[in-house]
Design an enzyme around this catalytic site. Structure first.
Site, PDB file in Angstrom:
ATOM      1  CB  VAL A  73     -11.195 -15.927  -9.715  1.00  0.00           C
ATOM      2  CG1 VAL A  73      -9.991 -15.022  -9.953  1.00  0.00           C
ATOM      3  CG2 VAL A  73     -11.337 -16.226  -8.230  1.00  0.00           C
ATOM      4  CG  HIS A  79      -5.455  -2.415  -0.291  1.00  0.00           C
ATOM      5  ND1 HIS A  79      -4.699  -1.935  -1.322  1.00  0.00           N
ATOM      6  CD2 HIS A  79      -5.061  -1.712   0.808  1.00  0.00           C
ATOM      7  CE1 HIS A  79      -3.893  -0.989  -0.899  1.00  0.00           C
ATOM      8  NE2 HIS A  79      -4.088  -0.846   0.402  1.00  0.00           N
ATOM      9  CG  ASP A 109      -6.057  -2.688  -4.231  1.00  0.00           C
ATOM     10  OD1 ASP A 109      -6.764  -1.893  -3.573  1.00  0.00           O
ATOM     11  OD2 ASP A 109      -4.858  -2.882  -3.989  1.00  0.00           O
ATOM     12  CG  ASP A 122     -11.335 -16.878 -16.611  1.00  0.00           C
ATOM     13  OD1 ASP A 122     -12.246 -17.728 -16.606  1.00  0.00           O
ATOM     14  OD2 ASP A 122     -11.054 -16.190 -15.613  1.00  0.00           O
ATOM     15  CB  SER A 162      -0.967  -0.037   1.188  1.00  0.00           C
ATOM     16  OG  SER A 162      -1.946   0.962   1.076  1.00  0.00           O
ATOM     17  CG  ASP A 171     -12.339 -19.700 -11.367  1.00  0.00           C
ATOM     18  OD1 ASP A 171     -12.818 -18.620 -11.760  1.00  0.00           O
ATOM     19  OD2 ASP A 171     -11.130 -19.973 -11.454  1.00  0.00           O
ATOM     20  CG  ASP A 222     -16.236 -16.668 -13.304  1.00  0.00           C
ATOM     21  OD1 ASP A 222     -15.004 -16.657 -13.456  1.00  0.00           O
ATOM     22  OD2 ASP A 222     -16.814 -17.400 -12.477  1.00  0.00           O
TER      23      ASP A 222
END
Length: 576
Positions: free
Chosen positions: A262, A464, A414, A256, A185, A260, A253
């Site tokens: 992600v 983050h 993030d 790709d 950060s 899943d 989703d």
């Protein structure tokens, strides 16, 4: 036989005496550091800490630490400076290297957890409080104190580099063999500052989620605050976040080839939030037209309302319902009702830009046209504010010339530092190679030159510097532990191998634990690929196993399609 046994007893006795003498010598050496003369610096204490649990002054309990010499000091390079720092040096088992760790947000305290992380890895380590005694969410130290802004910007880093290495050398009677820096950060910003301003200080630097373009990043926070809280009708409640995340994943989703939860590369799918528009009565499953405008504005990021020029980037929508992401930073929750963006933006603008103090600051009066330049150019000790606190210089020629190596990584989800900004910074360094190396004739060659000393890893699904649905366990300062401390799984070990053995990191296998708890087992593993590569499932085998993924080249740039020329404006910004 009796003589042999007697000899063994004698040797054991001598060894025990030697160990006692070594311990006594180390203790004396630690206490002797009180008398060490360092420029503009006072050593407040130098004490031996026994192995085991250590309770830090802020109450942080660090378990399983080796014995170490703890040095506490303060530097005053200017009359208004008060730069606190600590240096921890192993009493035994030192790996001969130095690892300095960064600050967090506005600093104001010592990050003891980071010191413990480094000490357990065998390093002599140091960090600073950034030059003040406020708190990580309080920038009041800066109002009326340009020197303290200078110290927080980079001077505290510089003095701690000098003092940290001097104290380590005095205690161990030798200079560290290799020097590293690791920060997350604002500590990631510290890391980039180190490479840009102090290129000779470190052999290896790891920048985690760096808030490099701090001034413009602050406008992203203010923009989302204005959008979210500009009017009650436009406010998105935290209860609506699951619907937003579900809609975003439904659209993107599977792009790709692995549905899943992600999204590996958000650049490959631009989410259209209009599918969330309520067709009837409002509910938590849909958004009203004003709320839809709020969401679109947050995703797009701040723009100049007069010219449409992008000020900075927005945030991604694919993990917004994950605890600790949007509910903490954007929509707000019980602990932070206005959201973390509002806290950071208000503290920054009230105390570093407009000098009103928090009580006198009205965020609705900030102008996204004229106040951008005003913030950038705010005089600070004879320098523009942006040049003091930003870490955006693409000139890493000094760092490269000393054979330094750097890894930058950031989570695609993030909610604090817009991840596309990391790509923009990296590409600026690539472009700079054309200037520094006239023999380069192709873009691919400039990228290859950059990758020789600097690599970027975009982490799918990570928030983050940790958290999120993605694989965030790869040895980060504030994340879950890696599966193994080796260059294939651990980012610090990967950096060590690059610096000390010349083995550049091609991929790092990260893990996702159930509830981010290693004791609950591994949910999935996934390779982290260095930009511009991304991980692609080979089409067979478990999609939860990293061995079934390969890293393939992807197009470059923060956006793969044309970014919108004019992002939707929060209603509050439209009226200014």
């Amino acid at each position: 036989m009796l003589r042999l046994n007697g000899l063994r007893v004698l040797l054991r006795t001598l060894a025990a005496i030697g160990a006692l003498l070594t311990t006594a010598s180390a203790s004396a050496a630690c206490a002797d550091l009180l008398a060490l003369s360092l420029p503009s610096t006072t050593i407040s204490s130098a004490t031996d800490v026994p192995a085991g649990a250590f309770t830090a002054p802020d109450g942080t309990v660090l378990d399983a630490l080796p014995a170490f010499c703890r040095v506490v000091g303060v530097s005053r390079p200017a009359s208004d400076s008060e730069i606190g720092f600590e240096v921890w040096i192993p009493s035994a088992g030192w790996n001969q290297n130095y690892l300095q760790v960064g600050t967090v947000v506005f600093a104001g305290n010592i990050q003891y957890r980071s010191l413990g992380f480094a000490l357990r890895r065998g390093y002599a380590t140091a960090t600073t409080d950034g030059g003040h005694r406020a708190s990580i969410g309080d920038a009041s130290f800066a109002r009326g104190h340009p020197q303290k802004i200078l110290d927080w910007g980079y001077q505290a880093l510089a003095t701690t580099i000098s003092n940290g290495k001097a104290l380590v050398s005095a205690y161990t009677h030798r200079a560290p063999h290799y020097s590293y820096f690791f920060g997350a950060s604002n500590g990631g910003r510290d890391a980039l500052i180190a490479a840009q301003r102090f290129p000779g200080a470190f052999d290896g630097i790891i920048a985690d989620a760096p808030s490099s373009a701090w001034v413009h990043n602050a406008f992203s926070w203010l923009w989302s605050q204005d959008a979210q809280f500009g009017s009650p009708a436009a406010t998105i409640s935290a209860a609506k976040l699951p619907a937003i995340q579900a809609a975003a994943l439904a659209q993107c989703d599977a792009k790709d080839h692995t549905a899943d939860g992600v999204v590996n590369d958000p650049r490959r799918c631009r989410f259209d939030p209009r599918v969330l528009l309520c067709s009837g009565a409002e509910s938590d499953a849909c958004l009203t037209a004003p709320q839809l405008q709020t969401l679109a504005a947050i995703l797009a990021g701040p723009v100049n309302p007069r010219t449409g020029e992008r000020i900075y980037y927005g945030f991604e929508p694919f993990a917004v319902a994950t605890p600790g992401t949007w509910n903490q930073w954007i929509t707000g929750n019980a602990a932070v009702p206005g959201g973390g963006h509002a806290v950071l933006a208000n503290q920054f603008f009230a105390n570093m830009v407009f000098d009103t103090g928090s009580a006198g600051f009205d965020h609705t009066q900030v102008n996204f046209d004229t106040d951008v330049a005003r913030a950038e150019r705010k005089p600070v000790a004879g320098q523009p504010l942006a040049s003091v606190i930003d870490a955006t210089s693409a000139d890493l020629s000094g760092f490269r010339a000393r054979n330094g190596k750097m890894i930058l990584y950031i989570g695609w989800e993030d909610p604090v530092v817009p991840p596309r900004g990391a790509i923009t910074y990296y590409e600026s360094v690539v472009a700079r190679q054309w200037l520094d190396n006239p023999q380069i004739s192709r873009a691919e060659d400039a990228l290859a030159q950059t990758q020789q000393f600097f690599r970027l890893f975009m982490v799918p699904g990570m928030g983050h510097f940790t958290g999120g649905p993605g694989t965030s366990a790869f040895g980060a300062l504030y994340g879950p532990p890696a599966l193994a401390i080796d260059r294939q799984h651990d980012v610090l070990a990967a950096m060590e191998a690059w610096v000390e053995q010349g083995i550049a990191p091609e991929r790092i296998v990260a893990a996702k634990y159930a509830n981010d708890d290693p004791a609950k087992g591994v949910v999935r593993t996934r390779p982290l690929c260095h930009y511009p590569q991304s991980a692609v499932w080979i089409g067979q085998g478990s999609a939860e196993d990293a061995q079934n993924f390969i890293c393939v080249d992807s197009p470059r740039g923060a956006y793969l399609d044309a970014a919108p020329a004019r992002a939707p404006l929060p209603s509050s910004a439209q009226s200014r």
